[in-house]
Design a protein around this motif. Sequence first.
Motif, PDB file in Angstrom:
ATOM      1  N   UNK A 156       0.799  -1.252   0.090  1.00 52.52           N
ATOM      2  CA  UNK A 156      -0.083  -0.074  -0.008  1.00 52.52           C
ATOM      3  C   UNK A 156       0.862   1.309   0.234  1.00 52.52           C
ATOM      4  N   UNK A 157       2.299   1.147  -0.157  1.00 52.98           N
ATOM      5  CA  UNK A 157       2.741   2.182  -0.305  1.00 52.98           C
ATOM      6  C   UNK A 157       3.112   3.153   1.034  1.00 52.98           C
ATOM      7  N   UNK A 158       2.948   2.309   2.150  1.00 49.64           N
ATOM      8  CA  UNK A 158       2.824   3.199   3.390  1.00 49.64           C
ATOM      9  C   UNK A 158       1.864   4.080   3.711  1.00 49.64           C
ATOM     10  N   UNK A 159       0.540   3.667   2.851  1.00 50.69           N
ATOM     11  CA  UNK A 159      -0.685   4.357   2.889  1.00 50.69           C
ATOM     12  C   UNK A 159      -0.755   5.359   1.828  1.00 50.69           C
ATOM     13  N   UNK A 160       0.394   5.997   1.138  1.00 50.45           N
ATOM     14  CA  UNK A 160       0.542   6.900   0.154  1.00 50.45           C
ATOM     15  C   UNK A 160      -0.190   6.461  -1.014  1.00 50.45           C
ATOM     16  N   UNK A 161      -0.132   5.111  -1.454  1.00 48.80           N
ATOM     17  CA  UNK A 161      -0.716   4.566  -2.650  1.00 48.80           C
ATOM     18  C   UNK A 161      -2.068   4.551  -2.642  1.00 48.80           C
ATOM     19  N   UNK A 162      -2.729   4.756  -1.438  1.00 48.37           N
ATOM     20  CA  UNK A 162      -4.242   4.970  -1.362  1.00 48.37           C
ATOM     21  C   UNK A 162      -4.879   6.107  -1.796  1.00 48.37           C
ATOM     22  N   UNK A 216      -9.305   1.438  -2.151  1.00 46.39           N
ATOM     23  CA  UNK A 216      -8.062   1.514  -2.970  1.00 46.39           C
ATOM     24  C   UNK A 216      -6.971   0.255  -2.476  1.00 46.39           C
ATOM     25  N   UNK A 217      -7.084  -0.063  -1.260  1.00 46.83           N
ATOM     26  CA  UNK A 217      -6.230  -1.093  -0.556  1.00 46.83           C
ATOM     27  C   UNK A 217      -6.468  -2.398  -1.326  1.00 46.83           C
ATOM     28  N   UNK A 218      -8.037  -2.665  -1.283  1.00 46.53           N
ATOM     29  CA  UNK A 218      -8.236  -3.930  -2.281  1.00 46.53           C
ATOM     30  C   UNK A 218      -7.806  -4.085  -3.664  1.00 46.53           C
ATOM     31  N   UNK A 219      -7.710  -2.668  -4.329  1.00 44.65           N
ATOM     32  CA  UNK A 219      -7.299  -2.714  -5.649  1.00 44.65           C
ATOM     33  C   UNK A 219      -5.747  -3.005  -5.636  1.00 44.65           C
ATOM     34  N   UNK A 220      -4.975  -2.296  -4.832  1.00 47.80           N
ATOM     35  CA  UNK A 220      -3.722  -2.711  -4.868  1.00 47.80           C
ATOM     36  C   UNK A 220      -3.244  -4.117  -4.595  1.00 47.80           C
TER      37      UNK A 220
END
Length: 288
Positions: free
Chosen positions: A205-211, A227-231
């Motif tokens: 999840x990119x330490x939350x940044x990708x969310x 977004x987490x489920x997509x990643x």
Amino acid sequence: MASDVPSVLLKTGARMPLLGLGMYKLCGGEAVLRAVDASLAAGYRAFDSAAVYGNEADLGRALRELLPKYGLTREDVFITSKLSPQDQGEKATEGALRSLSNLALDYIDLYLIHWPGTRGMDVGDKRNPGNRAQSWAALEELHAQGKLKAIGVSNYTPAHMKELAANCKVQPAVLQVEFHPLECQSELRRVCRDSGVCFQAYTSLGRGELLVEPEVVRLADHHGRTPAQVLLRWAVQQDVAVLPKSCDPERIRANGRIFDFALTDADMDSLTALDRGHKYCWDPSQVL
């Protein structure tokens, strides 16, 4: 209690769940107990700890208390831990046995060398390759004894992987590294694919940044997912095992709901196109 989590076949013949609970920074007996309880209830059967996380003993206690609650036995769960960089080299056997003792287990399903370097040594220190080799030989011996059912490495580069492959008796079963759409690790994945090594992701999840990455948010909205489920789906749809970390029961449950939908080829490509070799965590490329 059955689990719907798919698994990947390791070269040892064992199966490792594609989804596990990452336990980095998950500290304290009550926090670990709550997270493990929520994970087991949601169908998780894999737990990823490490000596440096300081929670091996808490994980062991949580499993002893909670497995009977869900009608499970030790054989129903897959436990991973990792050798501390301070034990790299001549102290590797001692470090691995300490992990076994902390977890209070007869065996660990997967044990990894956590880092290619050695704590207290410069990344360019010429003793690092020898220390890695000594650690691996120790893990091979414990693997032969049945105390470590599978052995592998974490944070290794393609060069480290090729070095290991050329000098080991037992090939690594798993490589665990940072992997997400901004860091697709194409060369490492080729190395693993060519040698039959399971590729496992952390920091999905990119330490939350990708969310909050716009393309991730767009796809989440389109599919009615988080977004987490997509990643996480982007990874497991490539047969990459994931280890999302959370101490929140609802997020643990949500992160586990990634096997009942699929991304299209166009979705997958749009996420992969974000790749720019960006790391959120440590970079092992300078470790000699």
